[in-house]
Each structure stands twice: as C-alpha cells, then as structure tokens.
Design an enzyme around this catalytic site. Sequence first.
Site, mmCIF file in Angstrom:
data_model
loop_
_atom_site.group_PDB
_atom_site.id
_atom_site.type_symbol
_atom_site.label_atom_id
_atom_site.label_comp_id
_atom_site.label_asym_id
_atom_site.label_seq_id
_atom_site.Cartn_x
_atom_site.Cartn_y
_atom_site.Cartn_z
ATOM 1 N NE ARG A 45 -19.223 11.330 -13.418
ATOM 2 C CZ ARG A 45 -20.483 11.702 -13.589
ATOM 3 N NH1 ARG A 45 -21.080 11.469 -14.752
ATOM 4 N NH2 ARG A 45 -21.159 12.300 -12.635
ATOM 5 C CB SER A 94 -11.976 12.453 -5.654
ATOM 6 O OG SER A 94 -12.678 13.671 -5.839
ATOM 7 C CB THR A 95 -7.397 15.077 -6.008
ATOM 8 O OG1 THR A 95 -7.799 14.353 -7.182
ATOM 9 C CG2 THR A 95 -6.270 14.338 -5.353
ATOM 10 C CD GLU A 96 -10.190 15.309 -9.276
ATOM 11 O OE1 GLU A 96 -10.561 14.243 -8.737
ATOM 12 O OE2 GLU A 96 -9.047 15.462 -9.740
ATOM 13 C CG ASN A 97 -14.856 14.428 -3.749
ATOM 14 O OD1 ASN A 97 -14.663 13.256 -3.437
ATOM 15 N ND2 ASN A 97 -15.667 14.748 -4.753
ATOM 16 C CG ASP A 112 -21.220 8.871 -6.714
ATOM 17 O OD1 ASP A 112 -21.256 9.863 -5.965
ATOM 18 O OD2 ASP A 112 -21.408 8.937 -7.937
ATOM 19 N N GLY A 113 -23.320 8.675 -4.294
ATOM 20 C CA GLY A 113 -24.778 8.834 -4.230
ATOM 21 C C GLY A 113 -25.275 9.320 -2.883
ATOM 22 N NE ARG A 150 -18.329 16.570 -3.745
ATOM 23 C CZ ARG A 150 -19.104 15.511 -3.725
ATOM 24 N NH1 ARG A 150 -19.864 15.275 -2.678
ATOM 25 N NH2 ARG A 150 -19.115 14.670 -4.734
ATOM 26 N NE ARG A 198 -26.458 11.449 -7.247
ATOM 27 C CZ ARG A 198 -25.853 10.597 -8.049
ATOM 28 N NH1 ARG A 198 -26.502 10.090 -9.083
ATOM 29 N NH2 ARG A 198 -24.607 10.248 -7.824
HETATM 30 C C1 IPE Z 1 -16.293 10.108 -7.046
HETATM 31 O O1 IPE Z 1 -17.576 10.620 -6.911
HETATM 32 C C2 IPE Z 1 -15.483 10.332 -5.809
HETATM 33 C C3 IPE Z 1 -15.930 9.622 -4.624
HETATM 34 C C4 IPE Z 1 -16.985 8.864 -4.522
HETATM 35 C C5 IPE Z 1 -15.078 9.774 -3.475
HETATM 36 P P1 IPE Z 1 -17.944 12.125 -7.324
HETATM 37 O O2 IPE Z 1 -19.354 12.318 -6.947
HETATM 38 O O3 IPE Z 1 -16.941 13.067 -6.764
HETATM 39 O O4 IPE Z 1 -17.748 12.070 -8.910
HETATM 40 P P2 IPE Z 1 -18.478 12.881 -10.060
HETATM 41 O O5 IPE Z 1 -18.361 14.335 -9.727
HETATM 42 O O6 IPE Z 1 -19.895 12.420 -10.097
HETATM 43 O O7 IPE Z 1 -17.750 12.489 -11.307
HETATM 44 C C1 IPE Z 2 -20.104 10.328 -2.596
HETATM 45 O O1 IPE Z 2 -21.386 10.828 -2.622
HETATM 46 C C2 IPE Z 2 -19.282 10.808 -1.438
HETATM 47 C C3 IPE Z 2 -18.173 11.696 -1.816
HETATM 48 C C4 IPE Z 2 -17.852 12.073 -3.016
HETATM 49 C C5 IPE Z 2 -17.351 12.185 -0.722
HETATM 50 P P1 IPE Z 2 -21.688 12.227 -3.297
HETATM 51 O O2 IPE Z 2 -21.530 13.292 -2.279
HETATM 52 O O3 IPE Z 2 -20.883 12.407 -4.531
HETATM 53 O O4 IPE Z 2 -23.216 12.049 -3.658
HETATM 54 P P2 IPE Z 2 -23.943 12.545 -4.976
HETATM 55 O O5 IPE Z 2 -23.203 11.939 -6.125
HETATM 56 O O6 IPE Z 2 -23.861 14.035 -4.980
HETATM 57 O O7 IPE Z 2 -25.321 12.015 -4.852
HETATM 58 MG MG MG Z 3 -21.193 11.900 -6.457
#
Ligand code: IPE
Ligand code: IPE
Ligand code: MG
Length: 251
Positions: free
Chosen positions: A200, A71-74, A26-27, A77, A30
């Site tokens: 989380r 994730s299933t929620e991604n 994650d991250g 986007r 950002r």
């Molecule tokens: C969790 O990160 C899923 C992955 C890293 C694949 P998200 O960025 O989707 O989670 P939230 O939205 O911050 O909870």
């Molecule tokens: C994690 O990074 C990658 C995926 C969820 C696919 P993010 O895209 O969630 O990065 P942030 O959390 O928005 O910085």
């Molecule tokens: Mg994220």
Amino acid sequence: MTMKIRFSRHRKTEIKPPRHIAIVLDGNGRWASRRGLPRSAGHAVGAETFRTIATYCRDIGVEYLTCYAFSTENWSRPAEEVSAIWELLRKYLIESLEKMERDRVKIRIMGDRADMPDDIKGLLAQIDEKSAHIDGITLCICLNYGGRQEILHAVRTLAQECERSERKADSISLDDISQNLYSRGIPDPDLIIRPSGELRLSNFLLWQCAYSEFYFTDVLWPDFKPSDIDQAIAEYSRRDRRFGGVKAKGR
Ligand code: IPE
Ligand code: IPE
Ligand code: MG
C-alpha cells in the site's frame, strides 16, 4: 550515467537508472521486534540505511530521491516512539547541514512544518537556504507528510487566489495543482519502492504517483542494501511504460 547490473551469471547489461526514485522507509519496528529490541533501535539502524542508500543513489546517477520518513498519521504512535524518531531526525538534519555542500546534496523537505518543534523548524530554514546554492542529487525528505493533506493545501491556496482576484475556478489546470504541491518543480517519481512486504501507499505521493512504477519487496528497511536498489532498477528497466498510449514498436 549508466550502471552495470548483473541479471545472471553470464549477462551484464548497461542500465540507465530512473531519474527519480521514491522510497517508503518501512519495517524498522518489525526489524527491532524480531531481535527483541525496542522499536527505536530499528529506527536508528533505519537512519543508517538511509545514509547508505542515499549515497548509493547519488553515485549511480539518480537525480531525485524522495524518502517517506514520517507521515501525518505517525503522530498517533506512542509518545516515546515519536520522540525517538524526531531525535534521530534532528541528528540527521544537523549532520546534513554540515555535510550537504561537500557531498553536493540538495535537500527539499516536504510536509507541514507548523506542528514541528521550533528547533527543527530553524534547522529546516537553514537547510532551505543552503540548498538554494547546491546542484547535485536532490534528496526530498517527507516529514509530517500526507499526500491528501498536500493536495488539500494546494486546493485551498488556489481557492484563496480565486477569492482574492478575478481568477475563475475553471481556469485552474493540472499544472496549477502540481505547482502548489510540496514537490513543486520536481518531476514525478519514475519508481516507487516499498520494502517490508506491505502492499500500500499509506498516503505517500498520491498526486505524483499517477504513472509511477511500483516495486515491492519483503526486505525490511534496516536490512535494505544497495543490491536491493539494483534489483528494483533491473525490474523497472524491464517494464513497458505506456502512459496510456500504445506499446512501443519492436518491444
Ligand atoms: C508509512 O509507513 C509511513 C512511513 C514509512 C513514514 P507506516 O508504517 O506508517 O504505514 P502503515 O501504517 O503500515 O500503513
Ligand atoms: C517505518 O518503520 C518508520 C516510520 C513510519 C517512522 P515502522 O516504524 O513503520 O516499522 P514497522 O512497519 O512497524 O515494522
Ligand atoms: Mg510501518
């Protein structure tokens, strides 16, 4: 296998790494936004970080590394970001198919394949086939993965078995559920790492994390280094895992 971790300038200690490490990647977004770059640039650097960290974990003797990549929620986007991520995943899977035997990396994809593009499904089938003959680190990649969906899938499978046979619902055990998850046969994660400052799980390994240790860090995934793995392991090694029992003698 043991690794040397420097706790201070004067003390080095031999530490056995956890058998199974799981990471929420994650991250990326950002990281890119802070540099005035499109989010997809963060995903591209994050994919490189993933290669580096997977190799490092293999080299220090981690047996299982599970990574949460999509994730299933991604899917919610913007379409442009979703397709950039899947393009990177496609590239990673093609490269892995070429190198996994040489690198002795077994790959297990965890997640619902039904909604994936057809060519990705084909790549995953080839990876499954190759992985059956490889013994080395097991890399579990969570793609279109959701912990609740995983449990729901296991419960439905067992319910259907009861419907079709004489099996009684009260014969269903904890082990039956574990054996019907994507992670079938893989030990639960000892250590779950979440970079980027979020505290989380975001639907990651909800069943398997019952007794996992957690390590949170503000480092964004594209900046994550092998030394961050060392720090997480050093912290893990100081934890007292009791599994509901009592404190070990002498500690
Ligand atoms: C969790 O990160 C899923 C992955 C890293 C694949 P998200 O960025 O989707 O989670 P939230 O939205 O911050 O909870
Ligand atoms: C994690 O990074 C990658 C995926 C969820 C696919 P993010 O895209 O969630 O990065 P942030 O959390 O928005 O910085
Ligand atoms: Mg994220």
